[in-house]
Design a protein around this motif. Structure first.
Motif, PDB file in Angstrom:
ATOM      1  N   LEU A 217       0.832  -1.200   0.000  1.00 22.89           N
ATOM      2  CA  LEU A 217       0.000   0.000   0.000  1.00 22.89           C
ATOM      3  C   LEU A 217       0.873   1.259   0.000  1.00 22.89           C
ATOM      4  CD1 LEU A 217      -2.652  -1.039   2.686  1.00 22.89           C
ATOM      5  CD2 LEU A 217      -2.794  -1.275   0.197  1.00 22.89           C
ATOM      6  N   VAL A 218       0.335   2.321  -0.631  1.00 25.22           N
ATOM      7  CA  VAL A 218       0.985   3.629  -0.614  1.00 25.22           C
ATOM      8  C   VAL A 218      -0.069   4.673  -0.293  1.00 25.22           C
ATOM      9  CG1 VAL A 218       2.821   3.026  -2.235  1.00 25.22           C
ATOM     10  CG2 VAL A 218       0.651   3.908  -3.116  1.00 25.22           C
ATOM     11  N   ASP A 241      -1.160  -2.989  -6.505  1.00 23.65           N
ATOM     12  CA  ASP A 241      -1.730  -3.840  -7.538  1.00 23.65           C
ATOM     13  C   ASP A 241      -3.174  -4.144  -7.163  1.00 23.65           C
ATOM     14  OD1 ASP A 241      -1.440  -5.537  -5.413  1.00 23.65           O
ATOM     15  OD2 ASP A 241       0.068  -6.805  -6.357  1.00 23.65           O
ATOM     16  N   GLY A 242      -3.806  -4.929  -7.951  1.00 28.57           N
ATOM     17  CA  GLY A 242      -5.205  -5.241  -7.680  1.00 28.57           C
ATOM     18  C   GLY A 242      -6.122  -4.502  -8.622  1.00 28.57           C
ATOM     19  N   VAL A 243      -7.425  -4.775  -8.422  1.00 23.41           N
ATOM     20  CA  VAL A 243      -8.429  -4.180  -9.290  1.00 23.41           C
ATOM     21  C   VAL A 243      -8.646  -2.728  -8.899  1.00 23.41           C
ATOM     22  CG1 VAL A 243      -9.577  -6.374  -9.675  1.00 23.41           C
ATOM     23  CG2 VAL A 243     -10.276  -4.934  -7.749  1.00 23.41           C
ATOM     24  N   PRO A 244      -9.036  -1.870  -9.827  1.00 20.83           N
ATOM     25  CA  PRO A 244      -9.311  -0.473  -9.482  1.00 20.83           C
ATOM     26  C   PRO A 244     -10.614  -0.351  -8.702  1.00 20.83           C
ATOM     27  CG  PRO A 244      -9.808  -0.860 -11.797  1.00 20.83           C
ATOM     28  CD  PRO A 244      -9.191  -2.143 -11.271  1.00 20.83           C
ATOM     29  N   ARG A 247     -12.120   0.114  -1.939  1.00 14.79           N
ATOM     30  CA  ARG A 247     -12.400  -1.151  -1.249  1.00 14.79           C
ATOM     31  C   ARG A 247     -11.632  -1.162   0.057  1.00 14.79           C
ATOM     32  NH1 ARG A 247      -8.707  -2.097  -5.235  1.00 14.79           N
ATOM     33  NH2 ARG A 247      -6.789  -3.262  -4.675  1.00 14.79           N
ATOM     34  N   ALA A 248     -11.918  -2.158   0.873  1.00 13.11           N
ATOM     35  CA  ALA A 248     -11.211  -2.370   2.141  1.00 13.11           C
ATOM     36  C   ALA A 248     -10.347  -3.613   2.007  1.00 13.11           C
ATOM     37  CB  ALA A 248     -12.194  -2.531   3.292  1.00 13.11           C
ATOM     38  N   VAL A 261      -4.872  -5.676  10.159  1.00 12.76           N
ATOM     39  CA  VAL A 261      -5.407  -4.321  10.197  1.00 12.76           C
ATOM     40  C   VAL A 261      -6.220  -4.096   8.927  1.00 12.76           C
ATOM     41  CG1 VAL A 261      -4.870  -1.868  10.289  1.00 12.76           C
ATOM     42  CG2 VAL A 261      -3.449  -3.499  11.537  1.00 12.76           C
ATOM     43  N   ALA A 262      -7.425  -3.560   9.079  1.00 13.53           N
ATOM     44  CA  ALA A 262      -8.275  -3.234   7.928  1.00 13.53           C
ATOM     45  C   ALA A 262      -7.940  -1.818   7.446  1.00 13.53           C
ATOM     46  CB  ALA A 262      -9.731  -3.324   8.313  1.00 13.53           C
ATOM     47  N   VAL A 263      -7.683  -1.698   6.197  1.00  2.64           N
ATOM     48  CA  VAL A 263      -7.305  -0.409   5.614  1.00  2.64           C
ATOM     49  C   VAL A 263      -8.241  -0.119   4.440  1.00  2.64           C
ATOM     50  CG1 VAL A 263      -5.497   0.934   4.507  1.00  2.64           C
ATOM     51  CG2 VAL A 263      -4.902  -0.738   6.274  1.00  2.64           C
TER      52      VAL A 263
END
Length: 735
Positions: A217-218, A241-244, A247-248, A261-263
């Protein structure tokens, strides 16, 4: 350390400056070519003939630009990749200072750097093929527009050229067309392409280094004066990375093992970039997000700051625009006006920065030609340019140079003996041509007194017109005649007017008087012999001037002078004697002429009166003897011999008239005998060669030999005369 595009985008400014300088130089080439001979006739033809020269000059700029761009792009991409990599390593804090210095020296993933750099070079240089076409087409279009403008009465050629170049400078060289059909200016497209490349290199290095370290994450920074595209992403978390889409995600705590940790993330970094984040000139950066440790603060919006920044960009564009117009100016007035407008916009920039102290002035963005191209050669002086023309040109090039340019080339001290010889030969040719033209014109005016003998001698081989040659020869003959006159100095008569004036400046009083006399003689010649011939108007000429003219007059002119003198002092001429005796008539006519000329002396003695002293002495004698009786003077043998020649010629004229030209026999005529010779000499020879008509004329008019004539004139009998009479009688009996 977070990475933001502002850290690497200045690397693209160097490429932009390369293209800005190239564009400025191309505009200058076109402007200089259009300004050459702008007010001279035949401007359109010369400009169209100069297209190839314009193409060569432009090609040299484009070739130089391509070499500089390739080196600069590779350096910029490599440096950008290094910046992104070092930022990620520094952000992780995983390396010591020595390791960081090693990272500074070694470019990671060299294949990726080369790939990005080569893609950028290909993309940018692909526009070069159109640069020459745009420059040449625009040049031709301007020439056509300028040629047509004065014809329709809308302005002068200079005004039309300046207006066309101003529009060209404002439009710029546009060689790239995007998918939307928009044409990009050369500098704008090059800067955009390189900015995109260096940004990709920096972000790719940064994200790859973070991903290799396990960072997923950034977080986006809160930058001042954010634009509407970036404002939604400020202070938001993004996934590498990941889908655009928002989201959490659950990630492990950075310092507590096993704790998740949920971000909340706003989407992926690639998705945010596609939406406008980290666009060119973007000041936002992304940094590693440490779960459970990093705190995200609420971002503050600054739309007023954004508008102030955009205003600064607009002022920068206006400064660049007027500097471009200055580079493309054709006239000094337009160049001065453009420079004045650029300074006005620079003043507006200073006022704007005073109002917004948080803004920073970027002078590089105001310079259309802050270049990384190789240093331009120092502008050659006029003398050096003239010397180069002599060096590299042919004979026609030297002939096309003006009289001021040839000495300038010599003053440059850059010429060898061969080049100097070419200049000397051309100078001699021009001197000869000028002398030829001056002599031709003065021959037409009939006044060559201003030339020296040397000048006329040099001019003779140069003259190809027979009239000009005859005029020069007549002047030389007149000078030769003048040099034999008693009051003319031959050494002064050969000098030109310029040489006379030069001598007069340093002459002593005696020499100065001689020079003045020579100048006066030339003035009288020019006045009394205009065009080399005696003036037609002699009635206003004084007696002394007429007498002076007789020194230079030919036979016809002497007759005119004599007729003018007779008109002024008419004398009743005695009637010719007609007693039938040729001898008696000749003596009677001579005595009657002498009586009419009294108290003047006998014409046989007039030669002694050439000077004033001789004439004065004779005048005194005539005055003293005016009242005396004169005894009849007997003719001497010498006087009789001289008078006999006159008698022979008089007899010849009378016989030719009465015999209608038939004086010689056929044999004598075929032998080329002079008919005058028949009236003197032995009778047997004369009668052998005479025609029957002439023999008959002698029978009633008579024929006297010299001995007979002297006997009759002096009254002294001689044996020779007696023999001559006997021979004459014998010949008459044989007819």
């Amino acid at each position: 350390m977070p990475i933001r595009l502002g850290m690497v985008e200045p690397l693209a400014e160097r490429t932009r400056d390369l293209y800005a300088e190239a564009e400025r130089r191309l505009l200058g080439i076109v402007a200089l070519q259009l300004a050459d001979g702008l007010d001279a006739p035949g401007w359109t033809e010369r400009q169209l003939a100069a297209v190839q020269a314009l193409r060569r000059s432009s090609q040299a700029v484009v070739d130089e630009l391509a070499r500089a761009v390739e080196l600069d792009v590779f350096d910029a991409v490599a440096e950008s990749y290094n910046v992104g990599h070092r930022a990620a390593v520094a952000e992780l804090g995983a390396l010591s200072d020595d390791a960081r210095r090693l990272v500074d020296e070694v470019t990671p993933n060299a294949q990726a750097v080369d790939r990005l750099a080569q893609e950028t070079v290909n993309r940018v240089t692909s526009t070069h093929r159109s640069i020459l076409r745009v420059v040449v087409d625009t040049f031709r279009a301007i020439v056509a527009e300028v040629t047509a403008t004065p014809l329709i009465g809308t302005g002068t050629r200079r005004q039309a050229t300046q207006d066309a170049m101003r529009r060209f400078a404002d439009r710029g060289i546009r060689t790239f067309v995007d998918k939307a059909g928009r044409r990009w200016q050369l500098t704008s497209y090059a800067e955009m392409a390189v900015r995109t490349s260096v940004a990709r290199a920096a972000t790719e290095a940064h994200t790859r280094t973070l991903a290799d370290a396990g960072i997923e994450l950034v977080v986006v920074s809160d930058a001042p004066r954010e634009c509407p595209l970036c404002r939604p992403w400020e202070g938001r978390g993004l996934a590498l990375d990941g889908v655009p889409g928002p989201r959490a995600v659950e990630v492990e705590h950075a310092v507590e093992d096993g704790c998740m940790v949920a971000v909340r993330v706003a989407g992926s970094l690639d998705g945010a970039r596609r939406a406008g984040l980290q666009h060119p000139n973007c000041r936002h950066s992304v940094s590693a997000y440490t779960p459970g440790v990093t705190r995200i603060e609420q971002a503050a919006s600054d739309p007023a700051g954004y508008e102030a920044g955009q205003r600064q960009r607009a002022i920068e564009r206006n400064i660049r625009r007027w500097k471009q117009r200055e580079a493309a100016a054709v006239t000094p007035e337009a160049k001065t006006a453009a420079r004045r407008k650029a300074r006005q916009w620079q003043g507006a920039m200073r006022s704007h920065l005073t109002t917004h102290p948080d803004l920073r002035r970027l002078r590089a963005r105001e310079q259309p030609g802050a270049s990384n191209l190789p240093k331009r050669r120092r502008r050659a002086h006029t003398e050096q340019v003239d010397a180069a023309r002599v060096w590299s040109g042919d004979e026609e090039s030297v002939r096309e140079m003006s009289d001021d340019q040839l000495p300038a080339a010599v003053r440059s001290n850059l010429l060898d003996s061969r080049a100097r010889h070419r200049i000397e030969a051309e100078a001699d040719r021009r001197d000869r041509e000028q002398l030829r033209q001056r002599v031709r014109a003065d021959v037409r005016h009939g006044d060559l007194t201003g030339y020296g003998d040397d000048e006329l001698a040099r001019a003779v081989p140069l003259l190809d017109d027979e009239r000009d040659l005859l005029g020069v020869m007549a002047e030389m003959d007149r000078r030769e005649l003048a040099s034999r006159l008693p009051d003319v100095r031959p050494e002064l008569a050969r000098l030109s007017d310029t040489d006379l004036a030069t001598r007069a400046r340093s002459a002593d009083p005696g020499t100065l008087a001689l020079l003045a006399a020579e100048a006066n003689r030339r003035d009288m010649l020019a006045r009394l012999f205009p065009g080399g011939r005696l003036s037609d108007a002699l009635s206003d000429t004084s007696d002394d001037a007429l007498a002076w003219c007789m020194q230079y007059a030919n036979a016809d002119e002497l007759a005119r002078i004599a007729a003018e003198m007779d008109r002024r002092d008419p004398v009743q001429m005695p009637r010719l004697s007609a007693t039938g005796d040729p001898m008696a008539d000749l003596l009677a006519d001579r005595d009657a002429l002498a009586e009419a000329a009294e108290p003047a002396p006998d014409p046989d003695g007039w030669g002694a009166l050439a000077d004033d002293a001789g004439w004065e002495a004779v005048s005194d004698r005539l005055s003293d003897a005016s009242g005396e009786e004169h005894e009849e003077r007997r003719m001497t043998r010498r006087e009789a011999k001289a008078l006999y020649d006159e008698y022979v010629y008089d007899q010849y004229l009378k016989a030719e008239e009465e015999c209608r030209g038939y004086l010689l026999s056929k044999q004598a005529e075929a032998a080329g005998v002079d008919p005058v010779s028949l009236f003197s000499g032995p009778a047997r020879i004369a009668y052998a060669r005479a025609s029957d008509e002439l023999k008959a004329w002698w029978a009633h008019s008579g024929r006297m030999t010299q001995a007979e004539f002297i006997e009759k004139a002096t009254g002294i009998r001689s044996a020779a005369a007696e023999r001559a009479r006997q021979n004459e009688a014998d010949q008459q009996q044989r007819r």
